[in-house]
Design a protein around this motif. Structure first.
Motif, PDB file in Angstrom:
ATOM      1  N   PRO A  64       0.809  -1.219   0.000  1.00 24.07           N
ATOM      2  CA  PRO A  64       0.000   0.000   0.000  1.00 24.07           C
ATOM      3  C   PRO A  64       0.843   1.270   0.000  1.00 24.07           C
ATOM      4  O   PRO A  64       0.482   2.259  -0.646  1.00 24.07           O
ATOM      5  N   ALA A  65       1.972   1.247   0.695  1.00 25.41           N
ATOM      6  CA  ALA A  65       2.836   2.428   0.728  1.00 25.41           C
ATOM      7  C   ALA A  65       3.417   2.728  -0.643  1.00 25.41           C
ATOM      8  O   ALA A  65       3.606   3.901  -1.007  1.00 25.41           O
ATOM      9  N   ASP A  66       3.707   1.680  -1.427  1.00 20.69           N
ATOM     10  CA  ASP A  66       4.218   1.878  -2.789  1.00 20.69           C
ATOM     11  C   ASP A  66       3.183   2.604  -3.649  1.00 20.69           C
ATOM     12  O   ASP A  66       3.506   3.525  -4.411  1.00 20.69           O
ATOM     13  N   LEU A  67       1.923   2.191  -3.531  1.00 21.38           N
ATOM     14  CA  LEU A  67       0.858   2.774  -4.349  1.00 21.38           C
ATOM     15  C   LEU A  67       0.560   4.206  -3.916  1.00 21.38           C
ATOM     16  O   LEU A  67       0.296   5.070  -4.768  1.00 21.38           O
ATOM     17  N   GLU A  68       0.615   4.472  -2.627  1.00 20.95           N
ATOM     18  CA  GLU A  68       0.388   5.834  -2.158  1.00 20.95           C
ATOM     19  C   GLU A  68       1.500   6.757  -2.629  1.00 20.95           C
ATOM     20  O   GLU A  68       1.241   7.893  -3.045  1.00 20.95           O
ATOM     21  N   ARG A  69       2.744   6.257  -2.587  1.00 14.11           N
ATOM     22  CA  ARG A  69       3.873   7.048  -3.085  1.00 14.11           C
ATOM     23  C   ARG A  69       3.688   7.355  -4.570  1.00 14.11           C
ATOM     24  O   ARG A  69       3.925   8.476  -5.030  1.00 14.11           O
ATOM     25  N   PHE A  70       3.244   6.352  -5.327  1.00 12.69           N
ATOM     26  CA  PHE A  70       3.025   6.558  -6.755  1.00 12.69           C
ATOM     27  C   PHE A  70       1.962   7.624  -7.004  1.00 12.69           C
ATOM     28  O   PHE A  70       2.151   8.508  -7.845  1.00 12.69           O
ATOM     29  N   ARG A  71       0.845   7.527  -6.308  1.00  5.33           N
ATOM     30  CA  ARG A  71      -0.250   8.483  -6.537  1.00  5.33           C
ATOM     31  C   ARG A  71       0.213   9.922  -6.265  1.00  5.33           C
ATOM     32  O   ARG A  71      -0.050  10.828  -7.071  1.00  5.33           O
ATOM     33  N   GLU A  72       0.886  10.131  -5.161  1.00  2.45           N
ATOM     34  CA  GLU A  72       1.346  11.482  -4.830  1.00  2.45           C
ATOM     35  C   GLU A  72       2.332  11.996  -5.866  1.00  2.45           C
ATOM     36  O   GLU A  72       2.252  13.151  -6.295  1.00  2.45           O
ATOM     37  N   TRP A  73       3.251  11.143  -6.258  1.00  2.00           N
ATOM     38  CA  TRP A  73       4.271  11.517  -7.246  1.00  2.00           C
ATOM     39  C   TRP A  73       3.649  11.785  -8.612  1.00  2.00           C
ATOM     40  O   TRP A  73       3.972  12.759  -9.287  1.00  2.00           O
ATOM     41  N   ALA A  74       2.740  10.911  -9.042  1.00  2.00           N
ATOM     42  CA  ALA A  74       2.134  11.034 -10.371  1.00  2.00           C
ATOM     43  C   ALA A  74       1.312  12.307 -10.500  1.00  2.00           C
ATOM     44  O   ALA A  74       1.358  12.995 -11.532  1.00  2.00           O
ATOM     45  N   HIS A  75       0.548  12.652  -9.455  1.00  2.00           N
ATOM     46  CA  HIS A  75      -0.327  13.824  -9.537  1.00  2.00           C
ATOM     47  C   HIS A  75       0.418  15.133  -9.302  1.00  2.00           C
ATOM     48  O   HIS A  75      -0.178  16.207  -9.453  1.00  2.00           O
ATOM     49  N   ALA A  76       1.717  15.044  -8.991  1.00  2.00           N
ATOM     50  CA  ALA A  76       2.505  16.263  -8.784  1.00  2.00           C
ATOM     51  C   ALA A  76       3.113  16.792 -10.073  1.00  2.00           C
ATOM     52  O   ALA A  76       3.695  17.876 -10.076  1.00  2.00           O
ATOM     53  N   HIS A  77       2.962  16.067 -11.188  1.00  2.00           N
ATOM     54  CA  HIS A  77       3.588  16.501 -12.438  1.00  2.00           C
ATOM     55  C   HIS A  77       2.801  17.623 -13.100  1.00  2.00           C
ATOM     56  O   HIS A  77       1.578  17.707 -13.003  1.00  2.00           O
ATOM     57  N   PHE A  78       3.548  18.483 -13.783  1.00  4.27           N
ATOM     58  CA  PHE A  78       2.917  19.549 -14.573  1.00  4.27           C
ATOM     59  C   PHE A  78       3.636  19.634 -15.919  1.00  4.27           C
ATOM     60  O   PHE A  78       4.866  19.614 -15.965  1.00  4.27           O
ATOM     61  N   PRO A  79       2.858  19.713 -17.018  1.00  5.10           N
ATOM     62  CA  PRO A  79       1.396  19.670 -17.079  1.00  5.10           C
ATOM     63  C   PRO A  79       0.862  18.351 -16.504  1.00  5.10           C
ATOM     64  O   PRO A  79       1.517  17.328 -16.591  1.00  5.10           O
ATOM     65  N   PRO A  80      -0.330  18.404 -15.932  1.00  9.05           N
ATOM     66  CA  PRO A  80      -0.886  17.178 -15.342  1.00  9.05           C
ATOM     67  C   PRO A  80      -1.114  16.107 -16.400  1.00  9.05           C
ATOM     68  O   PRO A  80      -1.317  16.411 -17.588  1.00  9.05           O
ATOM     69  N   LYS A  81      -1.053  14.871 -15.980  1.00 10.38           N
ATOM     70  CA  LYS A  81      -1.281  13.764 -16.896  1.00 10.38           C
ATOM     71  C   LYS A  81      -2.762  13.681 -17.276  1.00 10.38           C
ATOM     72  O   LYS A  81      -3.645  13.991 -16.478  1.00 10.38           O
ATOM     73  N   ALA A  82      -3.003  13.267 -18.521  1.00  7.19           N
ATOM     74  CA  ALA A  82      -4.392  13.101 -18.954  1.00  7.19           C
ATOM     75  C   ALA A  82      -5.070  11.992 -18.152  1.00  7.19           C
ATOM     76  O   ALA A  82      -6.264  12.086 -17.839  1.00  7.19           O
ATOM     77  N   ARG A  83      -4.292  10.948 -17.835  1.00 10.49           N
ATOM     78  CA  ARG A  83      -4.817   9.869 -16.997  1.00 10.49           C
ATOM     79  C   ARG A  83      -3.687   9.339 -16.128  1.00 10.49           C
ATOM     80  O   ARG A  83      -2.542   9.200 -16.574  1.00 10.49           O
ATOM     81  N   VAL A  84      -4.005   9.003 -14.889  1.00  5.49           N
ATOM     82  CA  VAL A  84      -3.111   8.277 -13.981  1.00  5.49           C
ATOM     83  C   VAL A  84      -3.876   7.032 -13.574  1.00  5.49           C
ATOM     84  O   VAL A  84      -4.967   7.123 -12.998  1.00  5.49           O
ATOM     85  N   GLU A  85      -3.313   5.860 -13.895  1.00  9.42           N
ATOM     86  CA  GLU A  85      -4.046   4.611 -13.698  1.00  9.42           C
ATOM     87  C   GLU A  85      -3.198   3.585 -12.959  1.00  9.42           C
ATOM     88  O   GLU A  85      -1.964   3.652 -12.978  1.00  9.42           O
TER      89      GLU A  85
END
Length: 339
Positions: free
Chosen positions: A168-189
């Protein structure tokens, strides 16, 4: 009969580090292609012995698979890549084209070539998809890699793969990291087994995505001379390649050579510690794809029916003893049947 000119073929680049599951994702996409559509794939491999084409096989519906082995696609820009793509488009006349660069390849030059004047009319470059293993975000070596960072930076769709083996910690780290990019990603899956939804291939492409390190992949591949000899029974052809801090060694065996499946699996589990290993072997009970990533070996039936071949990619600073690997593989070969 005059054939129509191939134009505006929907095209997607599928990126990600070595071992993240790009070929599995491509295979799943081919299996889910809309009925009646003909898809094509251009796959690039770091090593001289092409295995990904064999891994994808010829049993993926109407898909047409082409390989560009022996280095990185981004190091074969210009005429060679353009000629290969033009031939593939002319012969396959696909409804969609998927391009899978090697895991150490920089996507910027690939995308620039696809959008360039020579191919701009033929291709409609759509979403770039980057697969990430969330567990590796904790590795300093991965996070410091300029190639990895630009694979992510240029992606329109960012996909966490292998979530079934993540904490679970791996997935939470991924979500925070992925949504911090700019321009934002069209999809994070988040997916397992490379199960990318084909609809993600057509999400909007943001024109503001730029490589942070466009020159990160300037290097020389030490490839040497490619052997011209074909393998003989019991005498495989061995080919080596190095560059980008990696070394690769691959073997092609004579089509008549046959192997013990369990013995091959044991060799590939134990040989070349730390290496990325992928091979397809003709065994006494059928043809099988052997795929080792992150130390785990998977085995599945393969539709390939040409020859046995395997590729190992390792850190060039701690290269395996290739002679010992070859001897172990030879030890898994069954004695030829007597007439």
């Amino acid at each position: 009969m005059v054939r129509r000119r191939v134009s505006h073929v929907p095209t997607n680049v599928i990126t990600g580090f070595l071992g993240v599951g790009k070929s599995t994702a491509v295979r799943n996409l081919l299996a889910r292609a809309p009925g009646g559509e003909r898809w094509a794939v251009l796959v690039n491999e770091f090593g001289e012995v092409a295995v990904d084409g064999a891994a994808l096989g010829s049993g993926e519906g109407e898909a047409v698979i082409r390989e560009l082995p022996g280095g990185c696609m981004c190091c074969t820009m210009g005429a060679p890549l353009e000629v290969t793509l033009a031939r593939l488009l002319r012969e396959a006349r696909p409804d969609r084209l998927l391009i899978e660069p090697t895991g150490v390849g920089h996507p910027a030059r690939v995308l620039d070539t696809l959008r360039g004047d020579s191919l701009g009319e033929a291709l409609d470059v759509r979403a770039t998809v980057c697969l990430v293993d969330p567990r590796r975000l904790a590795e300093d070596r991965v996070m410091a890699s300029e190639v990895f960072r630009d694979q992510v930076e240029l992606a329109d769709v960012l996909v966490a793969n292998k979530i079934d083996v993540c904490e679970p910690a791996d997935l939470e780290r991924f979500r925070e990291w992925a949504h911090a990019h700019f321009p934002p990603k069209a999809r994070v899956e988040l997916v397992r087994d490379g199960r990318i939804d084909p609809a993600w291939l057509d999400v909007g492409v943001h024109p503001g995505r730029r490589a942070l390190f466009p020159d990160a992949h300037d290097h020389h591949h030490d490839r040497g001379e490619t052997p011209v000899a074909e393998p003989e029974p019991g005498r495989p052809v061995r080919q080596e390649n190095s560059g980008q801090g990696l070394t690769a060694c691959g073997w092609r065996f004579h089509p008549g050579d046959c192997f013990d499946q369990d013995h091959v699996a044991e060799v590939l589990r134990s040989c070349a510690p730390g290496a990325r290993v992928k091979g397809v072997f003709h065994c006494d009970n059928g043809w099988f794809l052997f795929d080792r990533a992150d130390g785990a070996l998977s085995v599945r039936a393969a539709s390939w029916r040409t020859d046995s071949r395997v590729e190992c990619i390792a850190d060039e600073h701690t290269p395996p003893h290739w002679d010992a690997v070859e001897a172990a593989l030879q030890g898994a070969r069954l004695a030829p049947a007597k007439g």
